[in-house]
Write a protein that holds these residues in place. Sequence first.
Motif, mmCIF file in Angstrom:
data_model
loop_
_atom_site.group_PDB
_atom_site.id
_atom_site.type_symbol
_atom_site.label_atom_id
_atom_site.label_comp_id
_atom_site.label_asym_id
_atom_site.label_seq_id
_atom_site.Cartn_x
_atom_site.Cartn_y
_atom_site.Cartn_z
ATOM 1 N N VAL A 1 -3.830 1.378 -8.721
ATOM 2 C CA VAL A 1 -3.434 -0.030 -8.647
ATOM 3 C C VAL A 1 -4.345 -0.868 -9.548
ATOM 4 O O VAL A 1 -3.926 -1.851 -10.141
ATOM 5 C CB VAL A 1 -3.498 -0.539 -7.180
ATOM 6 N N ARG B 1 2.950 1.721 -3.112
ATOM 7 C CA ARG B 1 1.493 1.586 -3.008
ATOM 8 C C ARG B 1 1.006 1.751 -1.561
ATOM 9 O O ARG B 1 0.951 0.780 -0.803
ATOM 10 C CB ARG B 1 1.098 0.222 -3.569
ATOM 11 N N ASP C 1 2.595 -7.468 -6.216
ATOM 12 C CA ASP C 1 1.377 -7.288 -7.007
ATOM 13 C C ASP C 1 0.183 -7.883 -6.273
ATOM 14 O O ASP C 1 -0.858 -7.245 -6.088
ATOM 15 C CB ASP C 1 1.588 -7.966 -8.372
ATOM 16 N N ASP D 1 -3.323 -5.909 -4.111
ATOM 17 C CA ASP D 1 -4.772 -6.039 -4.266
ATOM 18 C C ASP D 1 -5.395 -6.503 -2.954
ATOM 19 O O ASP D 1 -6.460 -6.030 -2.553
ATOM 20 C CB ASP D 1 -5.124 -7.029 -5.393
HETATM 21 MG MG MG Z 1 -2.016 -5.814 -10.027
#
Ligand code: MG
Length: 331
Positions: free
Chosen positions: A257, A95, A226, A230
């Motif tokens: 995402v 990411r 995770d 964000d």
């Molecule tokens: Mg997530």
Amino acid sequence: MKNVTLIYGDGIGKEVMSSAVEVIKATGADINFEEEIAGLEAVEKYGEPLPKKVIDSIKKNKVALKGPVTTPVGKGFRSVNVTLRKELNLYANVRPVKTYEGLKNRYEDIDLVIIRENTEGLYAGIEKEIEGGAETTRLITKEASKRIAKYAFELARRESRKMVTALHKANICKLTDRVFLDAVNEVHKDYPEIELNDLIIDAACMNLVMYPEKYDVLLATNLFGDIVSDLCAGLIGGLGLTTGSNIGKDGAIFEAVHGSAPDIAGKDIANPTACILAGAKMLNYIGYEKEAKKIENAIEGLIKEGKYLTKDLGGNLGTKEFTKRVIERLQ
Ligand code: MG
Ligand code: NAI
């Protein structure tokens, strides 16, 4: 011609993925999308969220472009994403988070990438009711930790990045995060040119908000990766912008995402950038590097110009109108 499995997904999925497909087609890349249905739509149509034929299609094509799918909170079926990642052994979730020139942000020089372990941790699905409550097992193995660490160091080397920061809570989770950190340290021996350090996850959150430009590669177990994803998306303008590539030895799924954003679904206001860029990552993966670059340049140029932005970035363009502008800018 290349076959790619396509899943539109739930909520804003249809809107933002239609944009991605339109943009990809406009680059001239010769792709045949094989559409499959997963998530709530599949429950309605087939009585299950992830029909076997979806997995078979991805196994055959070895590459998929996927929209967000809704997962019921606290009840109902298991996350389609978690199942896909596990079933196809897509162990690395990559990411990238980079400052866009032209956006009014608090930070100017963010250029980091989160490498999230994608198959175990708190997502192993080992959960049960016990007397007076419930219990979830956080599974951390040496093998999976070494595998994700190797991925992170290889990426750092390939992209000439200088530092890997391992995120953990080894002060509390003494056994599981010890396994993780030991594995990371062991793998690091093969990459002496890359600096390795580590941070406890809560302190990392503060540091990321205060000095995000100091970070380069963030390596994390599943849940921490995770959450931090964000957080980092928020540093550069939000979830409308960030992509997540799920990579395995034998295939990959490219997505945003963000989730299905039911609060804004069906209103033509969602930002399709993340899904369009996921499309670019997908193109790159299957060898259409020029086409991928065209898309990335078009998005960067459009954001820098600042006149044509979606609502989440302070503009007033709808999803469709924004997509048109992206296509106009493809060169
Ligand atoms: Mg997530
Ligand atoms: P979300 O990511 O869908 O939305 C969080 C917030 O960001 C919302 O306010 C939403 O409006 C905004 N947002 C998200 N994408 C945006 C976009 N493209 N443009 C503008 N604003 C955007 O997270 P939430 O609400 O927690 O989850 C909704 C559903 O999505 C849940 O069922 C969850 O399980 C699922 N989900 C699925 C994912 C996937 O399929 N990869 C990833 C994350 C969540």
